[in-house]
Design an enzyme around this catalytic site. Structure first.
Site, PDB file in Angstrom:
ATOM      1  N   LYS A   1      -1.922  34.299  59.298  1.00  0.00           N
ATOM      2  CA  LYS A   1      -2.480  34.107  57.994  1.00  0.00           C
ATOM      3  C   LYS A   1      -2.366  32.613  57.731  1.00  0.00           C
ATOM      4  O   LYS A   1      -3.280  32.138  56.768  1.00  0.00           O
ATOM      5  CB  LYS A   1      -1.348  34.766  57.010  1.00  0.00           C
ATOM      6  CG  LYS A   1      -1.682  36.583  57.033  1.00  0.00           C
ATOM      7  CD  LYS A   1      -0.980  36.953  55.723  1.00  0.00           C
ATOM      8  CE  LYS A   1      -1.358  38.376  55.472  1.00  0.00           C
ATOM      9  NZ  LYS A   1      -0.535  39.228  56.575  1.00  0.00           N
TER      10      LYS A   1
ATOM     11  N   GLU B   1      -1.664  37.195  44.853  1.00  0.00           N
ATOM     12  CA  GLU B   1      -0.612  38.358  45.029  1.00  0.00           C
ATOM     13  C   GLU B   1      -0.028  38.465  46.221  1.00  0.00           C
ATOM     14  O   GLU B   1      -0.398  37.818  47.435  1.00  0.00           O
ATOM     15  CB  GLU B   1      -1.504  39.591  44.324  1.00  0.00           C
ATOM     16  CG  GLU B   1      -2.116  40.178  45.596  1.00  0.00           C
ATOM     17  CD  GLU B   1      -3.278  39.585  45.909  1.00  0.00           C
ATOM     18  OE1 GLU B   1      -3.813  38.647  45.276  1.00  0.00           O
ATOM     19  OE2 GLU B   1      -3.873  39.756  47.055  1.00  0.00           O
TER      20      GLU B   1
ATOM     21  N   SER C   1      -1.045  39.569  66.155  1.00  0.00           N
ATOM     22  CA  SER C   1      -1.409  38.766  65.170  1.00  0.00           C
ATOM     23  C   SER C   1      -0.042  38.071  64.468  1.00  0.00           C
ATOM     24  O   SER C   1      -0.138  37.074  63.619  1.00  0.00           O
ATOM     25  CB  SER C   1      -1.972  39.778  63.907  1.00  0.00           C
ATOM     26  OG  SER C   1      -0.996  40.832  63.803  1.00  0.00           O
TER      27      SER C   1
END
Ligand SMILES: *Cc1c(COP(=O)(O)O)cnc(C)c1O
Length: 411
Positions: free
Chosen positions: A98, A120, A385
């Site tokens: 991310k 959010e 990931s």
């Protein structure tokens, strides 16, 4: 050059469509703000300053390139001759892919003169990555989070606060992700000049699916070069888990014109009943969510349906528009891994490779194990990931230390 040689250049089209998916369905108050972002990004996308600054950050702050590891013991245990390789995004700073798009979004925000990043978060992963980027660039950060999630994800709330981020509790409705999105959008509407809404995956209105793909492209680009160097060949198959689809698209995009099979893995959850999974591609149909068109899990009234996954980062009722297009084109195959298969893969990777994967990533590992069992040679490249530190308490308190899940393996 093959059929997809100009694919990246031509997708999305200028209106943000990938085939019939994508676009931008915005309230009138936000049209100017999104037009500004689109124009600013089109300008800096190819600017030398932006690219070299991003390169520098990736190398000296994030710790890129992340390695590709040969999962030799796992492959040997499966025993068919097929070899599994892992792209180690778990080793990226903050422990997942991310940060790749959060740093690039924050750099864009800085170039545009924005003061505050708004977003959010559900489980808190996007919130932590964005708060990290904000701290790095000296920007303010405001993360909206449902009260239910705040109680569940205390360590990530602590992280965000330590990083100087304002965590805004959302107290209406179910007090989870959907309400948090609405609340963050409202805050953004109040001041779209000084703030920017930073979307956490390849979802949302144009240009976010395009931008976030560009920012994650590095994952597949590195992996392609690394596996060629390690094995002398391209892999037969590339596998990634799909929530919104950012780690998967970053991994797939550089392989799109290669003779390589691409598999996206969605959470099959407990069963195929609405509310017990988040397998958008398998069970969804066309609709609009959060300002873009995609396949969508919907209830009888056409509202986004309830979702479940053991991996909270995958439980989104929609999916990135580009994935929908790649499914229509049959360039990517979408499959599911059930909660139980995911847990088995989680424990197995811990024991055989000394790597504790995120539950999200464990879905991709589960699919790789299933594929490898059916082959007798070749190589499968999996995007790992993220790391599983965030999942330790949940997994061990609910499912123990894996003996039950590993009893069929000769460990
Ligand atoms: C958030 C997250 C995902 C899911 O997001 P995508 O946009 O589908 O990549 C997958 N893995 C990890 C580790 C995550 O934190």
């Amino acid at each position: 050059m093959g059929q997809y040689a100009d694919y990246i250049k031509n997708h999305p089209n200028k209106d943000g469509y990938f085939g019939k998916h994508g676009g931008a369905f915005l309230p009138p108050e936000l049209e100017t703000a999104f037009k500004d972002i689109t124009e600013a990004y089109a300008r800096i996308r190819s600017s030398h300053d932006y690219i070299s600054e991003l390169r520098r950050i990736r190398k000296y702050y994030q710790g890129r390139p992340t390695p590709v590891s040969h999962a030799a013991h796992l492959s040997e245990l499966i025993g068919t001759g097929c070899q599994i390789y892992l792209k180690r995004e778990d080793l990226n700073h903050t422990g997942a892919h991310k940060l790749n798009h959060c740093m690039a979004e924050a750099l864009l925000a800085k170039y545009m003169g924005k003061k505050t990043l708004i977003a959010e978060t559900g489980a808190g992963q996007h919130g932590v990555a964005l708060a990290t980027a904000a701290a790095y660039f000296g920007l303010k950060c405001e993360i909206h989070m449902g009260e239910v999630d705040i109680a569940k994800e205390a360590p990530n709330v602590t992280r965000m606060k330590l990083l100087g981020c304002k965590v805004v509790p959302v107290t209406h409705g179910l007090k989870t992700l959907k309400e948090a999105v609405d609340s963050a959008f409202e805050a953004y509407l109040k001041d779209p000049v000084n703030t920017i809404y930073c979307i956490g995956s390849v979802v949302g209105p144009h240009p976010f699916p395009l931008m976030v793909r560009d920012f994650q492209y590095i994952v597949g680009a590195e992996a392609r070069e690394q596996i060629l160097e390690m094995t002398g060949n391209l892999p037969d198959t590339v596998i990634a888990c799909v929530g919104g689809g950012s780690n998967a698209i970053g991994m797939f995009a550089p392989f799109i014109d290669d003779p390589v099979e691409l598999i996206g893995v969605e959470p099959g959850g407990r069963s195929g009943k609405l509310g017990e999974h988040a397998a958008t591609m398998t069970y969804g149909s066309g609709g609009i969510i959060h300002g873009f068109k995609c396949y969508l899990l919907q209830d009888d009234k056409g509202e986004p349906g309830p979702v479940h996954s053991i991996a909270s980062g995958l439980d989104y009722p929609g999916i990135g528009p580009e994935h929908c297009h790649l499914k229509d084109e049959e360039r990517v195959r979408y499959d599911v891994a059930m909660d139980d298969e995911c847990l088995e893969a989680f424990y197995l990777l811990c024991r055989t490779e000394g790597i504790i994967p995120a539950l999200e990533s464990s879905h991709a590992v589960a699919a790789a194990i299933r594929e490898a069992k059916q082959r007798n040679s070749g190589a499968i490249l999996v995007n790992l990931s993220g790391r599983g530190d965030k999942d330790l308490d949940y997994v061990t308190e609910n499912f123990g230390f894996g003996d039950e899940y590993l009893k069929d393996w000769d460990l």
